[in-house]
Design a protein around this motif. Structure first.
Motif, PDB file in Angstrom:
ATOM      1  N   ASP A 176       0.823  -1.222   0.000  1.00 17.42           N
ATOM      2  CA  ASP A 176       0.000   0.000   0.000  1.00 17.42           C
ATOM      3  C   ASP A 176       0.853   1.266   0.000  1.00 17.42           C
ATOM      4  N   SER A 177       2.151   1.109  -0.337  1.00 14.15           N
ATOM      5  CA  SER A 177       3.125   2.205  -0.443  1.00 14.15           C
ATOM      6  C   SER A 177       3.586   2.732   0.918  1.00 14.15           C
ATOM      7  N   GLN A 178       3.160   2.112   2.006  1.00 13.06           N
ATOM      8  CA  GLN A 178       3.658   2.521   3.310  1.00 13.06           C
ATOM      9  C   GLN A 178       5.053   1.942   3.550  1.00 13.06           C
ATOM     10  N   HIS A 179       5.796   2.597   4.453  1.00 12.27           N
ATOM     11  CA  HIS A 179       7.131   2.140   4.819  1.00 12.27           C
ATOM     12  C   HIS A 179       7.245   2.101   6.339  1.00 12.27           C
ATOM     13  N   TYR A 180       7.954   1.097   6.819  1.00 12.18           N
ATOM     14  CA  TYR A 180       8.232   0.997   8.256  1.00 12.18           C
ATOM     15  C   TYR A 180       9.717   0.749   8.450  1.00 12.18           C
ATOM     16  N   LEU A 181      10.303   1.470   9.391  1.00 12.69           N
ATOM     17  CA  LEU A 181      11.711   1.282   9.713  1.00 12.69           C
ATOM     18  C   LEU A 181      11.794   0.497  11.018  1.00 12.69           C
ATOM     19  N   ALA A 182      12.258  -0.754  10.921  1.00 13.60           N
ATOM     20  CA  ALA A 182      12.342  -1.636  12.084  1.00 13.60           C
ATOM     21  C   ALA A 182      13.741  -1.602  12.677  1.00 13.60           C
ATOM     22  N   THR A 183      13.808  -1.711  13.994  1.00 12.82           N
ATOM     23  CA  THR A 183      15.091  -1.648  14.694  1.00 12.82           C
ATOM     24  C   THR A 183      15.748  -3.031  14.740  1.00 12.82           C
ATOM     25  N   LYS A 184      15.837  -3.663  13.593  1.00 14.96           N
ATOM     26  CA  LYS A 184      16.555  -4.938  13.435  1.00 14.96           C
ATOM     27  C   LYS A 184      17.329  -4.879  12.135  1.00 14.96           C
ATOM     28  N   SER A 185      18.468  -5.573  12.106  1.00 12.36           N
ATOM     29  CA  SER A 185      19.274  -5.596  10.890  1.00 12.36           C
ATOM     30  C   SER A 185      18.617  -6.488   9.845  1.00 12.36           C
ATOM     31  N   LEU A 186      19.002  -6.296   8.581  1.00 10.77           N
ATOM     32  CA  LEU A 186      18.449  -7.133   7.514  1.00 10.77           C
ATOM     33  C   LEU A 186      18.840  -8.591   7.722  1.00 10.77           C
ATOM     34  N   ARG A 187      20.015  -8.836   8.312  1.00 10.33           N
ATOM     35  CA  ARG A 187      20.423 -10.214   8.586  1.00 10.33           C
ATOM     36  C   ARG A 187      19.455 -10.886   9.559  1.00 10.33           C
ATOM     37  N   GLU A 188      19.035 -10.164  10.586  1.00  7.37           N
ATOM     38  CA  GLU A 188      18.078 -10.720  11.546  1.00  7.37           C
ATOM     39  C   GLU A 188      16.740 -10.985  10.867  1.00  7.37           C
ATOM     40  N   ILE A 189      16.313 -10.063  10.014  1.00  7.68           N
ATOM     41  CA  ILE A 189      15.050 -10.249   9.294  1.00  7.68           C
ATOM     42  C   ILE A 189      15.167 -11.428   8.331  1.00  7.68           C
ATOM     43  N   GLN A 190      16.306 -11.558   7.674  1.00  8.20           N
ATOM     44  CA  GLN A 190      16.527 -12.668   6.753  1.00  8.20           C
ATOM     45  C   GLN A 190      16.395 -14.011   7.472  1.00  8.20           C
ATOM     46  N   ASP A 191      17.009 -14.126   8.641  1.00  9.73           N
ATOM     47  CA  ASP A 191      16.930 -15.372   9.402  1.00  9.73           C
ATOM     48  C   ASP A 191      15.493 -15.744   9.720  1.00  9.73           C
ATOM     49  N   LEU A 192      14.655 -14.737   9.873  1.00  5.87           N
ATOM     50  CA  LEU A 192      13.264 -14.973  10.238  1.00  5.87           C
ATOM     51  C   LEU A 192      12.386 -15.282   9.029  1.00  5.87           C
ATOM     52  N   LEU A 193      12.617 -14.601   7.915  1.00  6.32           N
ATOM     53  CA  LEU A 193      11.685 -14.667   6.792  1.00  6.32           C
ATOM     54  C   LEU A 193      12.073 -15.610   5.663  1.00  6.32           C
ATOM     55  N   GLU A 194      13.319 -16.038   5.605  1.00  7.78           N
ATOM     56  CA  GLU A 194      13.687 -16.882   4.462  1.00  7.78           C
ATOM     57  C   GLU A 194      13.048 -18.265   4.517  1.00  7.78           C
ATOM     58  N   GLU A 195      12.480 -18.642   5.670  1.00  9.82           N
ATOM     59  CA  GLU A 195      11.702 -19.876   5.708  1.00  9.82           C
ATOM     60  C   GLU A 195      10.307 -19.652   5.145  1.00  9.82           C
ATOM     61  N   ARG A 196       9.941 -18.404   4.996  1.00  8.96           N
ATOM     62  CA  ARG A 196       8.710 -18.058   4.301  1.00  8.96           C
ATOM     63  C   ARG A 196       9.067 -17.872   2.834  1.00  8.96           C
ATOM     64  N   ASP A 197       8.234 -17.169   2.113  1.00  5.42           N
ATOM     65  CA  ASP A 197       8.452 -17.006   0.669  1.00  5.42           C
ATOM     66  C   ASP A 197       9.296 -15.766   0.399  1.00  5.42           C
ATOM     67  N   PHE A 198      10.430 -15.640   1.118  1.00  3.80           N
ATOM     68  CA  PHE A 198      11.314 -14.490   0.975  1.00  3.80           C
ATOM     69  C   PHE A 198      12.720 -14.980   0.629  1.00  3.80           C
ATOM     70  N   LEU A 199      13.481 -14.130  -0.056  1.00  3.62           N
ATOM     71  CA  LEU A 199      14.848 -14.496  -0.436  1.00  3.62           C
ATOM     72  C   LEU A 199      15.726 -13.247  -0.444  1.00  3.62           C
ATOM     73  N   ARG A 200      16.921 -13.375   0.112  1.00  3.72           N
ATOM     74  CA  ARG A 200      17.929 -12.300   0.066  1.00  3.72           C
ATOM     75  C   ARG A 200      18.585 -12.363  -1.316  1.00  3.72           C
ATOM     76  N   VAL A 201      18.317 -11.385  -2.160  1.00  3.95           N
ATOM     77  CA  VAL A 201      18.838 -11.396  -3.522  1.00  3.95           C
ATOM     78  C   VAL A 201      20.021 -10.455  -3.698  1.00  3.95           C
ATOM     79  N   HIS A 202      20.311  -9.678  -2.673  1.00  2.00           N
ATOM     80  CA  HIS A 202      21.362  -8.668  -2.745  1.00  2.00           C
ATOM     81  C   HIS A 202      21.715  -8.314  -1.306  1.00  2.00           C
ATOM     82  N   ARG A 203      22.930  -7.813  -1.100  1.00  2.00           N
ATOM     83  CA  ARG A 203      23.322  -7.489   0.278  1.00  2.00           C
ATOM     84  C   ARG A 203      22.386  -6.469   0.910  1.00  2.00           C
ATOM     85  N   GLN A 204      21.669  -5.707   0.069  1.00  5.39           N
ATOM     86  CA  GLN A 204      20.796  -4.661   0.586  1.00  5.39           C
ATOM     87  C   GLN A 204      19.317  -5.006   0.532  1.00  5.39           C
ATOM     88  N   TYR A 205      18.953  -6.120  -0.134  1.00  3.56           N
ATOM     89  CA  TYR A 205      17.529  -6.380  -0.352  1.00  3.56           C
ATOM     90  C   TYR A 205      17.136  -7.823  -0.045  1.00  3.56           C
TER      91      TYR A 205
END
Length: 248
Positions: A176-205
């Motif tokens: 919906d074009s909203q943005h949220y800034l979470a106080t966790k690193s992308l590495r922490e988010i990656q560990d949580l979401l890559e078991e879902r339908d998410f993938l780290r495709v770049h060091r920044q994304y």
């Protein structure tokens, strides 16, 4: 001083945690330690602590029942648990702090540092966590709790387009074009979401694979997301992306 209460039905666990706090977190004063959950409730009412270190599985009242009994009192919360891998993910999806037994000293210090930033658990977080514990056969929740400087916000997984690294923070871009800034690193988010339908495709994304519209291969490969945003794909991650989709 940070005033703390420890509630755990194992006397050895209570004593060890109190000792670790005195040795490594001298700014924390343990004002009460309880092996009886009813006495733990009364201690919270009597002392109004800054933080409670709380076990979940206890006789008489479990950790959730203790919290319900003192719902009108605000404090930071750290669950101390020997739970399995599923339960630990439940804590992380709910952005609730926890320490795994046996307690690691560095993790204890970090938990106290987070407490000192006045992170208080909200009723929606607690309800989210309870729902996950009450349905352990459901592999993943539909929502994730995103901690930010002033609290926690919940978003639906399906609405996350992609996550973008911002130093030690992560920016969530939603459909919906909203943005949220979470106080966790992308590495922490990656560990949580890559078991879902998410993938780290770049060091920044980190992207939601269900929102991919187009993948352009070659030098400088990139993805076009459902909102027309282009996301670069690193050479190292291109094969992983193609493997996830079975692309030739």
């Amino acid at each position: 001083m940070t005033r703390a209460i420890i509630i755990d039905d194992e006397p050895n666990a209570v004593g060890l945690l109190a000792l670790r706090l005195s040795q490594h977190c001298p700014q924390v004063e343990v004002v009460a330690s309880c092996t009886d959950s009813h006495k733990g409730v009364q201690a919270i009412i009597d002392y109004y602590p800054d933080v409670v270190f709380l076990d979940i599985e206890m006789p008489q009242l479990n950790g959730f029942q203790v919290l319900e009994a003192v719902a009108g009192i605000s404090f930071s919360l750290v669950f101390v648990t020997a739970y399995d891998k599923f339960a630990l993910k439940a804590f992380r999806y709910s952005a609730v702090d926890y320490l795994l037994k046996p307690i690691d000293t560095q993790e204890l210090i970090q938990a106290v540092q987070r407490v000192e930033k006045h992170k208080r658990i909200g009723p929606e977080q607690l309800e989210h966590l309870k729902q996950q514990f009450s349905n352990p056969n459901k592999p993943f929740p539909d929502r994730i709790a995103l901690p930010y400087q002033n609290g926690v916000t919940f978003v639906n997984m399906k609405d996350i387009l992609y996550c973008e690294s911002d130093d030690n923070y992560t920016k969530f871009h939603l459909s919906d074009s909203q943005h949220y800034l979470a106080t966790k690193s992308l590495r922490e988010i990656q560990d949580l979401l890559e078991e879902r339908d998410f993938l780290r495709v770049h060091r920044q994304y980190l992207i939601n694979l269900s929102h991919i519209k187009k993948f352009v291969k070659g030098e400088g490969s990139y993805i076009v997301m459902s909102n027309q945003q282009t996301i670069p794909v690193s050479r190292a991650q291109k094969d992983r992306l193609m493997e996830r989709f079975g692309w030739l």
